[in-house]
Motif scaffolding. Structure first.
Motif, PDB file in Angstrom:
ATOM      1  N   GLU A 148      32.365  20.065  -5.492  1.00  0.00           N
ATOM      2  CA  GLU A 148      32.247  21.675  -4.932  1.00  0.00           C
ATOM      3  C   GLU A 148      30.852  22.189  -5.386  1.00  0.00           C
ATOM      4  O   GLU A 148      30.088  22.942  -4.912  1.00  0.00           O
ATOM      5  N   VAL A 189      27.990  20.514  -3.693  1.00  0.00           N
ATOM      6  CA  VAL A 189      27.914  21.038  -2.298  1.00  0.00           C
ATOM      7  C   VAL A 189      27.168  22.295  -2.389  1.00  0.00           C
ATOM      8  O   VAL A 189      26.418  22.578  -1.333  1.00  0.00           O
ATOM      9  N   HIS A 217      33.959  15.109   1.485  1.00  0.00           N
ATOM     10  CA  HIS A 217      32.812  15.769   2.533  1.00  0.00           C
ATOM     11  C   HIS A 217      32.286  14.799   3.122  1.00  0.00           C
ATOM     12  O   HIS A 217      30.644  14.420   3.165  1.00  0.00           O
ATOM     13  N   GLN A 254      29.041  15.415   5.123  1.00  0.00           N
ATOM     14  CA  GLN A 254      27.742  15.541   4.440  1.00  0.00           C
ATOM     15  C   GLN A 254      27.016  14.350   3.829  1.00  0.00           C
ATOM     16  O   GLN A 254      26.179  14.522   3.098  1.00  0.00           O
TER      17      GLN A 254
END
Length: 325
Positions: free
Chosen positions: A91, A94, A124, A127
């Motif tokens: 996270e 990201v 993810h 991404q």
């Protein structure tokens, strides 16, 4: 010398990083822009270990983003082991990508950097364009039992490939390394890779090496300036860096990964060194069952593949990237 920057990825959590923007990109929507490569280093390293790749791929027009991971440099370096959760790190990454207005990236990890790297692709996938794992292959979610792993490796290879973990998770390890920096650097970057098999990996050997202040010739691919940089990072404090090991043994990722699909749904390139006696290439033969599209390249190097043979690594990644983009 590339300029370092910092960004607060979460409240009171700052990451230090190097970023070279993809050429030809006025903005992230420019279809002519080459994608960005996200480089994640391992232990006991820093974003400096990617210097050869950043130089090469930025010249090819790729964007290059290399953060100092938790525990290193000016990046958040907590002493609380519980904070070293892979999901949290993902996270953080990201948030950094969003800050830089980056869309899909190729994730490239070495050593411990392969763990948040592979988890990034699991959490993810939208991404990511692909994943490169260097030295350490894909380990799917699951509980780590160190004693069982040590016994299994001794039966398979004749010695405990991860025996040094016992030393690294001990309470006095950080102090011993800090008090014997030259001895530690000698062993970490030895010119004779077999010393990892005899004096580093087996249980008790790394502790014995350091407490006796043993020395050996260092690898020629590292310049004196490179060693100074590595030494500086280690001298800043070892415990946060060793917390990666403590967190793994404590299975801090257990709850997060309990119901995660272990299948990696992006192309994967695995590059290993035939002279790496800790992360043996054969130990990751099982990763194929979790990755439909995986290519393995073996080089005549030790653990520090991208530093020892940067041109071969760059060429291998280059050719792989061009097949996907």
């Amino acid at each position: 010398m590339l300029k370092t920057q910092s960004y607060e990825v979460a409240t009171n959590i700052t990451y230090e990083y190097i970023y070279v923007k993809a050429s030809g990109s006025g903005d992230d929507d420019d279809n002519n822009a080459r994608p960005t490569l996200l480089f994640l280093h391992g232990f006991p390293s820093s974003f400096h270990c990617w210097r050869h790749q950043i130089e090469h791929f930025s010249q090819q027009g790729y964007g290059c983003l290399a953060p100092n991971m938790m525990g290193y440099g000016k990046t958040y370096s907590p002493l609380n082991t519980d904070e070293y959760r892979s999901k949290s790190m993902v996270e953080h990454l990201v948030a950094l990508l969003n800050h830089l207005h980056l869309g899909k990236v190729f994730v490239i990890g070495h050593d411990w950097g392969t763990r948040p790297g592979s988890r990034f692709v699991l959490y993810h996938p939208q991404q990511t364009l692909g994943l490169v794992l260097i030295s350490v292959g894909y380990t799917p979610p699951g509980i780590i039992d160190l004693d069982q792993a040590l016994e299994s490796s001794k039966q398979a290879f004749g010695y405990e490939t991860l025996g040094y973990w016992k030393f690294f998770i001990s309470d006095d390890c950080a102090t011993i390394i800090e008090n014997n920096l030259e001895s530690f650097l000698d062993l970490a970057f030895t010119s004779d890779p077999v010393q990892w098999k005899t004096d580093f990996a087996p249980i008790g050997k790394a502790r014995e090496w350091l407490t006796n202040g043993r020395r050996t010739a260092r690898a020629s691919y590292m310049t004196e300036d490179d060693y100074k940089i590595f030494r500086q990072y280690i001298a800043e404090g070892m415990q946060p860096k060793l917390n990666w090991y403590k967190a793994a043994i404590a299975n801090v990722d257990g709850d997060d990964e309990m119901n995660v699909d272990p299948t990696i749904k992006r192309p994967v390139l695995f590059i290993g060194g035939r002279k790496d006696y800790v992360s043996l290439i054969s130990a990751y033969s099982g990763q194929k069952q979790y990755i439909a599209d995986v290519e393995t390249i073996e080089l005549e190097t030790s653990h520090w593949v991208m530093e020892e043979s940067p041109e071969e690594v760059n060429r291998a990644i280059d050719e792989w990237l061009k097949r996907i983009v």
